[in-house]
Design a protein around this motif. Structure first.
Motif, PDB file in Angstrom:
ATOM      1  N   LEU A 150     -11.094 -90.648  26.507  1.00  0.00           N
ATOM      2  CA  LEU A 150     -11.532 -89.563  25.627  1.00  0.00           C
ATOM      3  C   LEU A 150     -12.845 -89.887  24.925  1.00  0.00           C
ATOM      4  N   LEU A 151     -13.012 -91.150  24.555  1.00  0.00           N
ATOM      5  CA  LEU A 151     -14.210 -91.555  23.812  1.00  0.00           C
ATOM      6  C   LEU A 151     -15.471 -91.626  24.667  1.00  0.00           C
ATOM      7  N   THR A 152     -15.364 -91.373  25.968  1.00  0.00           N
ATOM      8  CA  THR A 152     -16.556 -91.331  26.817  1.00  0.00           C
ATOM      9  C   THR A 152     -17.224 -89.960  26.775  1.00  0.00           C
ATOM     10  N   ASN A 153     -16.626 -89.021  26.078  1.00  0.00           N
ATOM     11  CA  ASN A 153     -17.147 -87.645  26.011  1.00  0.00           C
ATOM     12  C   ASN A 153     -18.418 -87.595  25.152  1.00  0.00           C
ATOM     13  N   THR A 154     -19.569 -87.540  25.814  1.00  0.00           N
ATOM     14  CA  THR A 154     -20.849 -87.532  25.087  1.00  0.00           C
ATOM     15  C   THR A 154     -21.105 -86.203  24.387  1.00  0.00           C
ATOM     16  N   LYS A 155     -20.539 -85.119  24.886  1.00  0.00           N
ATOM     17  CA  LYS A 155     -20.724 -83.817  24.222  1.00  0.00           C
ATOM     18  C   LYS A 155     -20.028 -83.798  22.872  1.00  0.00           C
ATOM     19  N   LYS A 156     -18.870 -84.419  22.803  1.00  0.00           N
ATOM     20  CA  LYS A 156     -18.096 -84.410  21.569  1.00  0.00           C
ATOM     21  C   LYS A 156     -18.527 -85.516  20.607  1.00  0.00           C
ATOM     22  N   TYR A 157     -18.835 -86.704  21.126  1.00  0.00           N
ATOM     23  CA  TYR A 157     -19.097 -87.855  20.268  1.00  0.00           C
ATOM     24  C   TYR A 157     -20.567 -88.288  20.238  1.00  0.00           C
ATOM     25  N   GLY A 158     -21.386 -87.672  21.062  1.00  0.00           N
ATOM     26  CA  GLY A 158     -22.817 -87.970  21.058  1.00  0.00           C
ATOM     27  C   GLY A 158     -23.101 -89.447  21.238  1.00  0.00           C
TER      28      GLY A 158
END
Length: 120
Positions: free
Chosen positions: A73-81
């Motif tokens: 989940l933490l690889t989501n660049t859209k959500k976590y930039g």
């Protein structure tokens, strides 16, 4: 390798290099120590009694698989930039410990069916 008590307590700060194997070792040590602490509290404070070997193994696998899911989940660049984790780091961290890894796509971090850590 059998870590010392001091290495267990400092696993989150010691060896801050972010190579996959080092990161996996820190994850396994810290999550295992936390699970041991929870089991001990349930036995001593909660008067639950000793957990069976099967229960401990199932809870450990669940703990590690939850951590794997969080990493994905933490690889989501859209959500976590900029605070997201690099996919390559997650792929390297969990390499060689996944069930049926040879059948997974090259980038399994977005698999909806989930990816599980295997023991064996």
């Amino acid at each position: 390798m059998r870590p010392s008590f001091g290495e267990i307590l400092t696993c989150g700060i010691a060896g801050r290099e972010h190579r996959g194997e080092t990161r996996l070792l820190r994850i396994v040590i810290s999550e295992s120590a936390y699970l041991i602490w929870k089991l001990r509290n349930e036995r001593v404070i909660g008067a639950k009694g000793d957990a069976s070997n099967r229960e401990i193994e199932n809870r450990w696998l669940n703990t590690i698989n939850n951590r794997l899911s969080i990493d994905c989940l933490l690889t989501n660049t859209k959500k976590y930039g900029g605070k997201s984790i690099r996919k390559s780091l997650v792929l390297e961290t969990w390499r060689k410990v996944l069930m049926n890894e040879d059948r997974l796509p090259r980038d399994w971090t977005r698999e909806s069916g989930g990816v599980l850590v295997g023991v064996g």
